[in-house]
Design a protein around this motif. Structure first.
Motif: not given
Length: 595
Positions: A303-314
């Protein structure tokens, strides 16, 4: 786990989806606020060392709170283990507790409560709260025992256990657990806060079902899971197919085991990603990580690499598979390996290895490492209240953030495993809670990694016991190897950029770089100093005016300006810069670096 529903797909309009998503996010925030406002210990109500999440009945994480990253990744395998263990014996009003890393947990001091949420007699959700208790039994206050050779010398292990059964508290079980913990009043208060937060989440989820109905809510949740899945797949698909390796060094913390290398091999194939971890055999020392905890380190690096916006889920991790290598290794420990330090060490090293592998694939997204945790626990007898006290001082692990391609690292924001979610709390409240006086809590000069963009500064925390002896226990690393820089960043001055502890006893001052257990008396002082974050880019390219600003504000010394940045300040009073000498020195260093 139950199979996915084969019902006809319900159409979801964007307004309802947005409202349901908002309810889920608000529910999670209400759970965390409930923990903050009702918890007893400073670890909860000041430092916020807890995390909350929501799961569906399968159970899949449908909302990951923006809390402590090193908690959240491990909740995914832990929830599945706990639900599987009680499969067929889960009832309305039940409440489960669990902390054992051999059963999917992170480290045992992070104790987790799981509450099944029923609606119309059917299991629909789980509300989950995990918190770092200030003590969980064992021979050493606060749980971190650097002398432990096996897990039995660390803590009270709690496999999945019911503490409420069909709405009735199991007082015998709760009393058994709490009796094995120091400073029971704090632990019992934090237990009640965790239980209450689970109930707050349950109430909100039932209200959502009553208002929008089961089919509509389920359809919205499936859409949110799919949304996260698409976002991660879209990102992975942009990474060139291939295999990429990253490696990071886990330094010897002074116990003679030597340095260890942790490797991550990332294989990209279309929109799918496989991450293979290689680590040395486990050792009789408290830095082994069981598989559940290692999931957190891998997901944080991703996730440090991806830096995606929400939603954060499985849904984020559907396209990601992970292989931790054989059992019995540092990142895939087997019983009875000691483990209590694992959420910081080796997790931050594992996180760095994963992130570095991804950044080889996409160099444009490279950023520097954050400072690793180098912390302090304290315990003793509080004569003011005639009772024992014990706490993990979270302020002592607040390190600097790494620099990025566009800005300096943030100060006092780490460590990497918590990624900005941890807070220090007010000095006055800590002094009120425990018989101590805090003489200093400050940023440290020359602690940020040198670079075109400077790493964030680490912190110094100085304490003295007031009225009786105090035991302190150190844990962590980052005391010899500074946070990893990026894109050519390198520091000349190293000692100020790594963690250490200074002990002052009378006229004697000792620098400690090992994990130790010691006792000090009133009048003695200990100062815990945390590493800064890594820098980004060649420090010879840092603008002179920025270096000068750092010097004026105490972030860089005159020596640091010259040694780390090649900036020569000839007059300390006026901070006059000799530009000709500066340009000559920088040109020499650039030429040397190019060879």
């Amino acid at each position: 786990m139950m199979a996915r529903s084969q019902k006809k797909k319900v159409e979801v309009d964007p307004i309802t989806l947005s409202v349901v998503r908002g309810i889920l996010e608000t529910t999670q925030r209400e759970m965390t606020l409930s923990l903050e406002k009702t918890a007893r210990s400073s670890v909860f109500n000041l430092a916020h060392d807890y995390s909350t999440a929501l799961f569906n009945h399968r159970p899949e994480m449908i909302l990951q709170g923006q809390d402590i990253p090193i908690h959240l990744g491990s909740l995914i395998p832990a929830m599945k283990v706990v639900a599987k263990y009680f499969e067929g014996d889960i009832h309305e009003g039940d409440l489960l507790i669990h902390n054992d890393p051999a059963w999917g947990g992170s480290h045992a001091i992070d104790t987790c409560f799981y509450k099944p949420v029923f609606w119309k007699g059917k299991l629909k959700f789980w509300t989950v709260c995990k918190g770092h208790l200030t003590d969980v039994g064992g021979p050493v206050p606060a749980g971190y025992n650097p002398n432990a050779k096996e897990i039995y010398a660390e803590c009270l292990r709690i496999p999945p256990v019911k503490v409420w059964d069909r709405g009735q508290p199991r007082k015998d079980v709760l009393n058994f657990i709490l009796t094995n913990m120091r400073a029971r009043r704090d632990q019992e208060g934090d237990f009640n806060a965790l239980i209450g937060a689970c109930q707050v989440g349950e109430r909100a989820l039932i209200a959502m079902l009553e208002k929008y109905g089961e089919e509509q809510v389920d359809a919205c949740i499936e859409t949110l899971l799919d949304m996260a899945d698409r976002q991660m797949r879209g990102l992975i698909a942009e990474v060139p197919d291939g295999t990429y390796e990253g490696a990071a060094i886990l330094e010897d913390a002074g116990h003679g085991f030597g340095d260890f290398e942790i490797k991550a091999t990332v294989t990209i194939n279309g929109d799918r990603c496989h991450i293979a971890i290689s680590s040395p055999p486990q050792i009789p020392y408290f830095i082994n990580s069981y598989e559940g905890n290692s999931h957190s380190g891998v997901y944080l690096g991703l996730m440090m690499f991806a830096q995606l916006p929400p939603p954060y889920n499985e849904g984020l991790y559907r396209c990601v598979t992970v292989d931790f290598g054989p059992k019995g290794t540092i990142c895939n420990a087997a019983e009875p390996a000691p483990h209590m330090n694992c959420t910081t060490t080796p997790m931050e090293t594992l996180t760095d290895a994963v992130r570095l592998a991804f950044e080889k694939a996409v160099p444009a997204k490279v950023s520097a490492s954050w400072g690793h945790a180098n912390g302090l626990n304290i315990a003793g007898w509080d004569k003011r209240h005639d009772e024992e006290y014990v706490t993990m001082v979270l302020a002592t692990i607040i390190s600097g953030a790494g620099a990025t391609p566009s800005q300096d690292g943030w100060h006092a924001c780490g460590p990497e495993c918590c990624f900005g979610a941890l807070t220090s709390g007010d000095v006055e409240l800590l002094e009120y809670s425990y018989p101590i006086i805090i003489h200093r809590y400050s940023l440290m000069t020359d602690s940020g990694g040198a670079g075109k963009f400077r790493g964030g500064s680490g912190t110094a925390w100085e304490v003295e016991p007031l009225n009786d002896d105090m035991t302190f226990i150190t844990f962590g690393e980052g005391r010899r190897i500074p946070a990893v820089g990026a894109a050519g960043a390198a520091s000349t001055i190293i000692d100020t950029k790594v963690g250490r502890l200074e002990l002052v006893e009378g006229d004697r001052t000792e620098t400690i770089r090992e994990n130790v257990i010691k006792v000090i008396k009133p009048g003695d002082r200990i100062t815990n100093m945390n590493p800064g974050g890594g820098g980004y880019g060649n420090p010879m390219e840092r603008a002179v005016e920025k270096v000068l600003w750092d010097v004026k504000n105490g972030l860089v010394s005159l020596t640091g300006a010259k040694e780390d940045y090649g900036v020569i300040i000839t007059d300390p009073a006026t901070l006059h810069v000799d530009m000709a000498a500066t340009e000559a020195l920088r040109a020499t260093r650039r030429a040397a670096a190019a060879k």
